[in-house]
Enzyme design. Structure first.
Site, PDB file in Angstrom:
ATOM      1  N   GLN A 185       0.413 -25.235 -54.634  1.00 27.74           N
ATOM      2  CA  GLN A 185       0.143 -25.478 -53.211  1.00 27.74           C
ATOM      3  C   GLN A 185      -1.081 -24.672 -52.750  1.00 27.74           C
ATOM      4  O   GLN A 185      -1.146 -23.463 -52.976  1.00 27.74           O
ATOM      5  CB  GLN A 185       1.380 -25.100 -52.379  1.00 27.74           C
ATOM      6  N   LYS A 236       8.150 -31.805 -50.378  1.00 36.15           N
ATOM      7  CA  LYS A 236       7.860 -32.364 -51.707  1.00 36.15           C
ATOM      8  C   LYS A 236       9.100 -32.274 -52.600  1.00 36.15           C
ATOM      9  O   LYS A 236       9.441 -33.224 -53.313  1.00 36.15           O
ATOM     10  CB  LYS A 236       6.665 -31.627 -52.338  1.00 36.15           C
ATOM     11  N   ASP A 257      -1.650 -33.861 -58.549  1.00 32.58           N
ATOM     12  CA  ASP A 257      -2.394 -33.761 -57.288  1.00 32.58           C
ATOM     13  C   ASP A 257      -3.772 -34.418 -57.423  1.00 32.58           C
ATOM     14  O   ASP A 257      -4.423 -34.715 -56.423  1.00 32.58           O
ATOM     15  CB  ASP A 257      -2.606 -32.273 -56.932  1.00 32.58           C
TER      16      ASP A 257
END
Ligand code: NAP
Length: 286
Positions: A97, A53, A120
Site C-alpha cells: 500500500q 481490499k 497493482d
C-alpha cells in the site's frame, strides 16, 4: 440532456460475481487465489483501503493475508518481506500500500515485487508490457475505467479521448489503454495552457487530477462520456470528484459519480488481476 450514470457499484457487483465463480472453479483444481496486502505505518486512509481490499478477497472466496508494520520498519525488512511473499506459493498477488514512509524508497520496493505477482501493475515490467501491448497486469484504476466504457458498449475506435493527469498510476496507463482501443488520445497536465480548448474536442474525458471542479459544464462537448477518477473532499467534508457533477451531467451522455464510480472498480480490478495471476500460474504448470 441528463446523462446516464455509469454505476461503479453495480458493475463491480456483477464483475465480482463472475470473479467468485472463477475462484470456485480454480478451487476445484486445488488452487485458491491469494493476495498479500502489506501496510507500513498508520495512514488512516491507507488503513481503510487495505481493509476494503481484504474484504473484497473474502467476498470473492480468495485467500488474503494482511501484513501490518509500524512506521519505523526499515526498507531492508520490507524488502525481505516482499522476497518471502514472492516465494510463497499460496500468494498470487502482492500489494504494497502506498504511500510508504519517507525513509523507504517506494520505487525500490515495487521493483522488488515479482512481475508475475504485480497485481497493482506498478512494476516497470508491467508498465512496459502495457506500453508494447504484451500480457501483464494493468493498473487497477485505469483498467476499471476501461471496463466502465466497455459496460456501456462504447466503441473507442476513431474517438478523441482527453485524459487530464499524467501520473504513472492513472493518467499515463489510461492514455495507453485508450490508445490500444484505437482512440486518438490527448494527455493534459498542469502545464497545459488551455485545458478547455482540449476538453471541448473530446468524445471521452477522463479526469484524474485530484482537484475539485477541474472539469465544468462549459468545458464539455454535448454528448461526451465523462469518467471522474478524482477523490477530493468538498466544503462539507464529503467525498467528491474532479468533475462538477451537477453541471456536467446536463451536458454529457454518460458520467461516473463520486462516490460509487471509479472507486469500487479499482478494488474489483485488483480481484480480477489476482484471479488472473492464479489462473496464469495454473496454465504455466499444465
Ligand atoms: P497525481 O499523481 O497527483 O497526478 C495528478 C495529475 O494532475 C498530474 O499529472 C498533474 O500534472 C495534473 N494536474 C494538476 N493540476 C492540474 C490542472 N489544473 N490541470 C490539468 N492537470 C493538472 O494524482 P493521481 O495519483 O493520478 O490521482 C489523481 C486523482 O485520482 C486523485 O484525486 C486521487 O485521489 C484519485 N485516485 C482515485 C482512485 C480511485 O480508485 N478512485 C485511484 C487512484 C487515484 P503534473 O504532472 O504536471 O503535475
Amino acid at each position: 440532456m441528463t446523462a446516464q450514470l455509469i454505476d461503479g457499484n453495480a458493475l463491480s457487483r456483477q464483475l465480482r460475481e463472475s470473479v467468485a465463480q472463477r475462484v470456485a472453479t480454480l478451487k476445484t483444481q486445488g488452487i485458491t487465489p491469494g493476495l498479500a496486502v502489506v501496510l507500513v505505518g498508520d495512514n488512516p486512509a491507507s488503513q481503510v483501503y487495505v481493509r476494503n481490499k481484504v474484504k473484497a478477497c473474502h467476498d470473492t472466496g480468495m485467500h488474503s493475508v494482511l501484513e501490518q508494520y509500524g512506521a519505523t520498519m526499515t526498507e531492508a525488512d520490507l524488502l525481505a518481506r516482499v522476497d518471502a511473499l514472492n516465494n510463497d506459493p499460496t500468494i498470487h498477488g502482492i500489494l504494497v500500500q502506498l504511500p510508504l514512509p519517507a525513509h523507504i524508497d517506494a520505487h525500490k520496493v515495487i521493483e522488488a515485487i515479482s512481475p508475475a505477482k504485480d497485481v497493482d501493475g506498478f512494476h516497470v515490467a508491467s508498465a512496459g508490457a502495457l506500453m508494447v501491448g504484451q500480457p501483464g497486469f494493468w493498473p487497477c484504476t485505469p483498467y476499471g475505467c476501461m471496463k466502465m466504457l466497455e459496460s456501456i458498449g462504447y466503441n473507442l475506435r476513431g474517438k478523441h479521448a482527453v485524459v487530464i493527469g499524467r501520473s504513472n498510476i492513472v493518467g499515463k496507463p489510461m492514455a495507453l489503454m485508450l490508445l490500444q482501443q484505437n482512440a486518438t488520445v490527448t494527455v493534459c497536465h498542469s502545464a497545459t495552457p488551455d485545458l478547455k480548448a482540449m476538453t471541448l474536442q473530446a468524445d471521452v474525458i477522463v479526469a484524474a487530477v485530484g482537484k475539485r471542479n477541474v472539469l465544468t459544464a462549459d468545458m464539455v462537448k454535448p454528448g461526451a462520456v465523462v469518467i471522474d477518477v478524482g477523490m477530493n473532499r468538498n466544503d462539507e467534508g464529503k467525498l467528491c470528484g474532479d468533475v462538477d457533477f451537477a453541471g456536467v451531467k446536463e451536458v454529457a451522455s454518460h458520467i461516473t459519480p463520486v462516490p460509487g464510480g471509479v472507486g469500487p472498480m479499482t478494488i474489483t480490478m485488483l480481484m480480477v488481476n489476482t484471479l488472473e495471476s492464479a489462473e496464469r500460474g495454473l496454465a504455466a504448470q499444465a
